[in-house]
Design a protein around this motif. Sequence first.
Motif, short mmCIF file in Angstrom:
data_model
loop_
_atom_site.label_atom_id
_atom_site.label_comp_id
_atom_site.label_asym_id
_atom_site.label_seq_id
_atom_site.Cartn_x
_atom_site.Cartn_y
_atom_site.Cartn_z
N ILE A 1 0.85 -1.19 0.00
CA ILE A 1 0.00 0.00 0.00
C ILE A 1 0.88 1.24 0.00
O ILE A 1 1.47 1.61 1.01
CB ILE A 1 -0.95 0.02 1.22
N ASN A 2 0.98 1.84 -1.16
CA ASN A 2 1.86 2.99 -1.39
C ASN A 2 1.06 4.04 -2.15
O ASN A 2 0.43 3.73 -3.17
CB ASN A 2 3.09 2.53 -2.19
N THR A 3 1.07 5.26 -1.67
CA THR A 3 0.23 6.30 -2.26
C THR A 3 0.52 6.52 -3.74
O THR A 3 -0.40 6.58 -4.57
CB THR A 3 0.39 7.62 -1.49
N GLN A 4 1.79 6.63 -4.10
CA GLN A 4 2.13 6.89 -5.50
C GLN A 4 1.74 5.72 -6.41
O GLN A 4 1.23 5.92 -7.52
CB GLN A 4 3.63 7.19 -5.63
N LYS A 5 1.96 4.49 -5.94
CA LYS A 5 1.57 3.32 -6.73
C LYS A 5 0.06 3.25 -6.90
O LYS A 5 -0.45 2.90 -7.97
CB LYS A 5 2.08 2.04 -6.06
N LEU A 6 -0.66 3.62 -5.85
CA LEU A 6 -2.11 3.58 -5.92
C LEU A 6 -2.65 4.69 -6.83
O LEU A 6 -3.63 4.47 -7.56
CB LEU A 6 -2.70 3.70 -4.51
N ILE A 7 -2.02 5.84 -6.81
CA ILE A 7 -2.40 6.91 -7.74
C ILE A 7 -2.27 6.42 -9.17
O ILE A 7 -3.17 6.59 -10.01
CB ILE A 7 -1.55 8.18 -7.52
N SER A 8 -1.13 5.81 -9.47
CA SER A 8 -0.89 5.28 -10.81
C SER A 8 -1.92 4.22 -11.19
O SER A 8 -2.44 4.21 -12.31
CB SER A 8 0.53 4.70 -10.89
#
Length: 307
Positions: A159-166
Amino acid sequence: MKKIAVSIGDINGIGIHIALIEHSNIKKICHPLYCAHQEIFEKACDILKVKMPKDMEFLPPKQNIPEIIPAQINSQSGRYSYESFIKACELADKNEVHGICTLPINKKAWNLANVSEIGHTEVLAKRYKKDTIMMLGCEKMFVALFTDHIPLKSVSSHINTQKLISFLLTLYQNLKLKNALVLGINPHCGDGGIIGDEDEKIYQAIEDVNKIIGKEIFIGPIPPDTAFSPSNRKKYSFFVSMYHDVGLAPLKALYFYESVNITLNIPIFRVSVDHGVAYDIAYKSEPNTQSYLNAMNLAIKNGFLYE
């Protein structure tokens, strides 16, 4: 009439039986090309004691013809199902078919055949060098998975914000979503951080991606235990789950026989049945074919989900 390549899956399971049952219906809506040897289908017909359709068209993989051993996990059936899938991908790459539909494989059989990828989705990610998205569902409800075939113990670290944004942005670009409900990961979405802080990262990703898109497409995070309530299912057709089983348990409880599996963010269209090889009934009793019919209909529509 559109051509659809059919990857036949594990020959020791129910895949061939499904293809045989529905061939007469499928040929009315598309031109199916079966990625297998005719001899395998003939052998399956002998075991099932049914007549072989005369108008099936076969484009076999370059692979030795294995023996059908109903309900047995072995490397031969694993290798053949893998090569059948690769043949279907090759046909799609050459634009010789409009899409591919995959029948169920056995992941252990692939492992025994020394296939390095776990399953279809992982092969597609490697083949096309893309971050694939696994989405399952039917006309009533679709669930996209942020993580798919990883152990539960590894989910929090993903769970990583940048990965989830992508991920969310890619999902939107592939589907042109009107809206989607995003599930949290901890009980009560962490209750403000006292039961884990992962949900704060999910909230930030939702806020940021909606700003990028310019409108509120993604809603949440919502506690998974209430996300699929009847009222939410009236308002939303698309859901995003952080973990495989959390999203798919309610989907399969509600729509087990109707759901299909779609791989997003690849240059070809691939859809699959949303069930396994069902060794317990393979070559014994008639399987339910609704998932296959739904998958083929979706392949013909080329994934258009908003009709």
